[in-house]
Design an enzyme around this catalytic site. Structure first.
Site, mmCIF file in Angstrom:
data_model
loop_
_atom_site.group_PDB
_atom_site.id
_atom_site.type_symbol
_atom_site.label_atom_id
_atom_site.label_comp_id
_atom_site.label_asym_id
_atom_site.label_seq_id
_atom_site.Cartn_x
_atom_site.Cartn_y
_atom_site.Cartn_z
ATOM 1 N N LYS A 264 23.373 105.865 14.640
ATOM 2 C CA LYS A 264 24.230 106.699 15.501
ATOM 3 C C LYS A 264 24.978 105.828 16.508
ATOM 4 C CE LYS A 264 20.749 109.192 17.044
ATOM 5 N NZ LYS A 264 19.614 108.628 16.277
ATOM 6 N N ARG B 150 19.591 117.603 20.760
ATOM 7 C CA ARG B 150 18.413 117.219 19.990
ATOM 8 C C ARG B 150 17.419 118.359 19.855
ATOM 9 N NH1 ARG B 150 18.500 111.367 21.083
ATOM 10 N NH2 ARG B 150 16.626 110.450 20.272
ATOM 11 N N ARG C 198 15.641 95.588 15.533
ATOM 12 C CA ARG C 198 16.829 95.822 16.366
ATOM 13 C C ARG C 198 16.736 94.987 17.644
ATOM 14 N NH1 ARG C 198 18.423 101.725 18.095
ATOM 15 N NH2 ARG C 198 16.246 101.809 18.760
ATOM 16 N N ARG D 70 13.891 97.058 22.574
ATOM 17 C CA ARG D 70 13.554 98.289 23.295
ATOM 18 C C ARG D 70 12.049 98.563 23.234
ATOM 19 N NH1 ARG D 70 17.821 102.838 21.371
ATOM 20 N NH2 ARG D 70 15.922 104.074 21.411
ATOM 21 N N ARG E 270 8.485 108.967 17.316
ATOM 22 C CA ARG E 270 9.879 109.421 17.410
ATOM 23 C C ARG E 270 10.315 110.124 16.130
ATOM 24 N NH1 ARG E 270 12.389 103.899 18.633
ATOM 25 N NH2 ARG E 270 14.423 104.903 18.492
#
Ligand code: AP5
Ligand code: MG
Ligand code: ZN
Length: 220
Positions: free
Chosen positions: A13, A88, A127, A160, A171
């Site tokens: 996203k 969400r 990431r 993160r 998540r």
């Protein structure tokens, strides 16, 4: 143009929203980025949101809705904006519809990036994010030119806190329970466009642009 980027954690996203925002010259509003900023503040709100985010749980609707409403009323959103990571929950989606209606606006398209679960874990585990400008990298699929340094601004890259394996699983679970039902919500309203997000970043971006061109022309 009001475009929503929708999909599971790690679907791409942020990666795609940032590109499309440059092309369309409208702001990218990423609730995750906004609240990561707030979580660094030594305030009551900062401490509260930090707790939810580090555990991989959603921040309560009333907090998120308020922040989004304020952000989309700013002047730079007049021409349109891109929402990345919002709404969400069904309650957030209903709130957004109402807020847009009050402003005399409506959603142009919801781009759903569909990605399989193995790919999600691979993407999030490697990431890296720039601590200055928020640019997103991947150590294998999209590495920076110089190790640990942002190509765009020279900022330092970090991992993160919610990109640890056990938080990633949480998540994904939260996404399935609370967020996935929105697919039906937007499908029923004729706003949903599904994109296969398992492909190369450039190929995904091209398909999204094609969809937005078609929607703009009013062909769908
Ligand atoms: P948020 O920051 O929105 O996290 P998320 O939804 O879990 O999504 P991510 O940012 O992890 O993934 P992404 O889809 O943006 O993928 P990316 O482009 O980075 O939210 C974090 C937290 O904030 C939530 O858990 C919650 O606590 C809170 N929050 C936020 N919004 C909220 C809301 N509305 N309500 C309540 N709480 C909220 O890509 C991932 C990786 O893959 C990168 O390394 C990238 O380089 C790589 N990659 C991208 N595309 C490709 C590709 N095509 N091929 C190969 N690699 C790719
Ligand atoms: Mg993101
Ligand atoms: Zn940077």
């Amino acid at each position: 143009m009001i475009v929503i980027f929708f999909g599971p954690p790690g679907a791409g996203k942020g990666t795609q929203a940032s590109r499309i925002s440059e092309v369309l010259e409208v702001p990218q509003i990423a609730t995750g980025d906004i609240f990561r900023g707030k979580s660094k503040e030594n305030s009551q709100l900062g401490r509260k949101v930090k707790g939810f985010m580090e555990k991989g749980q959603l921040i309560p609707d009333e907090i998120v809705n308020e922040v989004v409403r304020e952000r989309i009323s700013k002047r730079d959103c007049k021409k349109g904006f891109i929402l990345d990571g919002y709404p969400r929950t069904i309650d957030q989606a209903i709130y957004l519809d109402k807020a847009l209606k009050d402003m005399g606006k409506e959603i142009t398209a919801v781009i759903y990036l569909e990605v399989n679960e193995d790919e999600i874990v691979k993407r999030l585990s490697y990431r890296r994010t720039c601590n200055k400008c928020g640019a997103i990298y991947h150590l294998i699929f999209n590495p920076p030119r110089v190790s640990k340094v942002c190509d765009r601004c020279g900022g330092k890259l970090y991992q993160r806190k919610d990109d640890r394996e056990e938080v990633i699983r949480e998540r994904i679970g939260v996404y399935k329970e609370k967020t996935e039902p929105l697919l039906r919500f937007y499908h029923e309203r004729g706003k949903l466009f599904k994109v296969n997000g398992n492909r190369e970043i450039d190929d995904v971006a091209k398909e999204i642009m094609d969809i937005l061109e078609t929607v703009k022309k009013g062909d769908v």
